[in-house]
Design an enzyme around this catalytic site. Structure first.
Site, mmCIF file in Angstrom:
data_model
loop_
_atom_site.group_PDB
_atom_site.id
_atom_site.type_symbol
_atom_site.label_atom_id
_atom_site.label_comp_id
_atom_site.label_asym_id
_atom_site.label_seq_id
_atom_site.Cartn_x
_atom_site.Cartn_y
_atom_site.Cartn_z
ATOM 1 N N GLU A 84 0.846 -1.193 0.000
ATOM 2 C CA GLU A 84 0.000 0.000 0.000
ATOM 3 C C GLU A 84 0.882 1.244 0.000
ATOM 4 O O GLU A 84 0.439 2.334 0.328
ATOM 5 C CB GLU A 84 -0.994 -0.004 1.161
ATOM 6 C CG GLU A 84 -0.410 -0.075 2.541
ATOM 7 C CD GLU A 84 -1.470 0.026 3.622
ATOM 8 O OE1 GLU A 84 -2.224 1.016 3.620
ATOM 9 O OE2 GLU A 84 -1.531 -0.866 4.471
ATOM 10 N N CYS A 116 -3.476 -3.446 4.502
ATOM 11 C CA CYS A 116 -2.560 -4.449 5.074
ATOM 12 C C CYS A 116 -2.968 -5.882 4.747
ATOM 13 O O CYS A 116 -2.296 -6.826 5.155
ATOM 14 C CB CYS A 116 -2.461 -4.270 6.585
ATOM 15 S SG CYS A 116 -1.935 -2.624 7.054
ATOM 16 N N HIS A 238 -2.389 -9.859 12.277
ATOM 17 C CA HIS A 238 -1.807 -8.628 11.722
ATOM 18 C C HIS A 238 -1.328 -7.744 12.882
ATOM 19 O O HIS A 238 -2.030 -7.597 13.883
ATOM 20 C CB HIS A 238 -2.867 -7.907 10.881
ATOM 21 C CG HIS A 238 -2.482 -6.508 10.514
ATOM 22 N ND1 HIS A 238 -1.256 -6.218 9.957
ATOM 23 C CD2 HIS A 238 -3.129 -5.319 10.663
ATOM 24 C CE1 HIS A 238 -1.177 -4.908 9.761
ATOM 25 N NE2 HIS A 238 -2.290 -4.342 10.187
HETATM 26 N N1 COA Z 1 2.743 3.705 30.509
HETATM 27 C C1 COA Z 1 2.196 2.550 30.022
HETATM 28 N N2 COA Z 1 1.141 2.551 29.149
HETATM 29 C C2 COA Z 1 0.648 3.760 28.765
HETATM 30 C C3 COA Z 1 1.193 4.976 29.239
HETATM 31 C C4 COA Z 1 2.295 4.913 30.151
HETATM 32 N N3 COA Z 1 2.870 6.013 30.616
HETATM 33 N N4 COA Z 1 0.498 5.988 28.670
HETATM 34 C C5 COA Z 1 -0.444 5.444 27.863
HETATM 35 N N5 COA Z 1 -0.352 4.091 27.920
HETATM 36 C C6 COA Z 1 -1.158 3.105 27.190
HETATM 37 C C7 COA Z 1 -2.641 3.433 27.131
HETATM 38 O O1 COA Z 1 -3.305 3.008 28.309
HETATM 39 C C8 COA Z 1 -3.061 2.654 25.897
HETATM 40 O O2 COA Z 1 -3.166 1.282 26.221
HETATM 41 P P1 COA Z 1 -4.549 0.491 25.932
HETATM 42 O O3 COA Z 1 -4.799 0.635 24.447
HETATM 43 O O4 COA Z 1 -4.252 -0.910 26.315
HETATM 44 O O5 COA Z 1 -5.591 1.165 26.736
HETATM 45 C C9 COA Z 1 -1.834 2.769 24.966
HETATM 46 O O6 COA Z 1 -0.741 3.150 25.815
HETATM 47 C C10 COA Z 1 -1.987 3.818 23.851
HETATM 48 O O7 COA Z 1 -2.233 5.055 24.417
HETATM 49 P P2 COA Z 1 -3.492 5.959 23.992
HETATM 50 O O8 COA Z 1 -3.313 7.286 24.627
HETATM 51 O O9 COA Z 1 -4.760 5.233 24.257
HETATM 52 O O10 COA Z 1 -3.445 6.008 22.415
HETATM 53 P P3 COA Z 1 -2.826 7.046 21.376
HETATM 54 O O11 COA Z 1 -3.668 8.253 21.338
HETATM 55 O O12 COA Z 1 -1.374 7.225 21.579
HETATM 56 O O13 COA Z 1 -3.045 6.225 20.006
HETATM 57 C C11 COA Z 1 -3.009 4.441 18.435
HETATM 58 C C12 COA Z 1 -2.695 4.866 19.879
HETATM 59 C C13 COA Z 1 -2.653 2.974 18.271
HETATM 60 C C14 COA Z 1 -4.492 4.630 18.151
HETATM 61 C C15 COA Z 1 -2.147 5.308 17.487
HETATM 62 O O14 COA Z 1 -0.790 5.009 17.702
HETATM 63 C C16 COA Z 1 -2.480 5.107 16.035
HETATM 64 O O15 COA Z 1 -3.336 5.781 15.478
HETATM 65 N N6 COA Z 1 -1.763 4.174 15.347
HETATM 66 C C17 COA Z 1 -1.951 3.900 13.934
HETATM 67 C C18 COA Z 1 -3.266 3.169 13.612
HETATM 68 C C19 COA Z 1 -3.204 1.730 13.710
HETATM 69 O O16 COA Z 1 -2.156 1.175 13.853
HETATM 70 N N7 COA Z 1 -4.395 1.118 13.657
HETATM 71 C C20 COA Z 1 -4.526 -0.275 13.971
HETATM 72 C C21 COA Z 1 -5.549 -1.047 13.188
HETATM 73 S S1 COA Z 1 -4.978 -1.513 11.579
#
Ligand code: COA
Length: 399
Positions: A84, A116, A238
């Protein structure tokens, strides 16, 4: 006399990633984020960062190269390129790889796209072809660069890699069953319009759809085959970021009774299935297969004849749950040492070097050459663009 039933599936598996990476500690320090959000919250440690002389073609050629050296290339009827991160709207990136690898002109070349998921679509089409033509083989290469806008939530999940797999009859590594569960639905969780260099991602929503699609594909597979979680030794999903597969397992466990000890065993097996993904990051359509390599190469337990469940998800979305059995002598056909040494020989970037690589990557797509970039020589190099034609070279002393 009993004749052994012919199986079809993956005969060889090899990955290739970039020569540089950045530890997520660098990103955490820069953004004032607790690094455990990345190390524990996402279960990611490092992200592979492409330089100006690397792209999906060079990554793919490097992944295929190990396999091509070992097998009869005259038997390869197709090279299927799944990505992609396409480099051209018309010409398949696979055509460049075909030339760089010196594959025969009798080989058919095609590019596959569905976020993906596309490598899985290619794999299933390839297994069907090989069932009809058991003396022939197909090379699939999944190659992607997961590159997001800087200073976004998705930035920490970037990465890049290619996975090459040779599909054959009586495969050494994994025989694939013909039944699969499918699910498709028109959703906007992740997409990249033609005019954009980075995808638009509704991250939290994409995680929800990933899990819903897992449930639907599992149910669809169950309807067809009546499988149970207890039929499987392990699962590979995945891996957009490594924590996601533990969320996937939890969703699976919610669908039928599973003992606590079995849950613990499957979770600890999943730790082995993310070893490489944690140090490379997302590589979109290659990431399920990178996780499969990780499990085969890092699990100390002998997996011969064990049954695996595999879940492939492509945003947008199409998903598939399929099943496979590990070959009796699989360990003799892995590239464990080569993969470990390629990861160990990568160069670390600091944050400012990373931003130069990240921002420079788009510019090189139209630059006349990358001659000002002082980088170590690599097996396959992207040399820039001339007359809107992409230029690639092979370093014969390294391949
Ligand atoms: N210590 C440990 N864990 C921590 C933390 C800390 N200090 N601060 C945050 N976390 C954890 C949160 O609790 C969360 O865990 P959980 O999902 O088990 O609840 C995780 O870290 C992510 O933090 P969060 O603030 O919820 O998310 P984010 O706003 O950073 O976004 C994604 C996370 C994955 C949505 C983002 O990285 C993203 O958009 N990624 C690309 C999209 C993707 O990969 N999609 C997947 C489907 S194909």
């Amino acid at each position: 006399m009993t004749t052994k039933k012919q199986t079809v599936g993956i005969d060889r598996l090899s990955f290739n990633t970039t020569a540089h990476y950045m530890d997520l500690q660098e990103l955490a320090t820069q953004s004032g984020t607790d690094v455990n959000k990345y190390y524990q919250g996402l279960r990611q440690r490092k992200m592979a960062i492409p330089s100006m002389i690397e792209d999906v073609v060079t990554l793919a050629a490097g992944a295929c190269q190990r396999i091509v050296k070992e097998v009869d290339v005259e038997k390869i009827d197709m090279l299927l390129f799944a990505t992609e991160s396409g480099i051209d709207q018309s010409k398949s990136a696979g055509i460049y790889v075909h030339r760089l690898l010196g594959l025969p002109n009798t080989c058919r070349v095609l590019e596959f796209k569905q976020a993906c998921y596309s490598a899985t679509g290619a794999l299933q089409l390839a297994t069907n072809y090989v069932r009809q033509n058991p003396g022939r083989t197909i090379m699939i290469v999944a190659s992607d660069i997961a590159r997001y806008k800087r200073n976004t939530a998705a930035e920490a999940t970037q990465g890049a890699a290619a996975v090459a797999m040779l599909v054959s009859a009586n495969p050494k590594l994994l025989s694939i069953d013909s039944a699969s569960g499918f699910y498709s639905n028109d959703v906007m969780d992740f997409w990249r319009p033609n005019h954009m260099h980075e995808p638009i991602v509704d991250g939290k929503y994409s995680c929800e759809v990933y899990l819903d699609a897992l449930e639907e594909t599992w149910k669809s597979l169950k309807d067809k085959t009546n499988v149970k979680i207890s039929d499987f030794y392990g699962f590979c999903f995945h891996v957009p970021f490594s924590k996601m597969i533990f969320k996937g397992l939890e969703r699976l466990f919610s669908l039928e009774p599973v003992t606590w000890s079995e849950r613990a065993r499957l979770n600890s097996l999943a730790d082995k299935a993310i070893e490489y993904n944690q140090d490379i990051g997302n590589c979109y359509t290659a990431s399920l297969y990178l996780s499969l390599i990780s499990l085969l190469e890092n699990n100390p337990e002998n997996m011969a004849a064990k049954r695996l469940g595999l879940y492939s998800y492509g945003s947008g979305c199409t998903a598939e749950f399929f099943t496979a059995t590990v070959g009796d002598n699989y360990r003799n056909y892995l590239y464990t040492d080569e993969h470990a040494s390629s990861l160990a020989s990568r160069t670390a970037l600091n944050y400012s070097q990373y931003t130069a690589f990240h921002d420079g990557f788009v510019k090189t797509q139209t630059m006349s050459s990358s001659e000002n970039v002082a980088l170590p020589p690599s097996s396959y190099t992207f040399n820039g663009v001339s007359d809107d034609k992409r230029l690639y070279s092979v370093n014969d002393s390294l391949v």
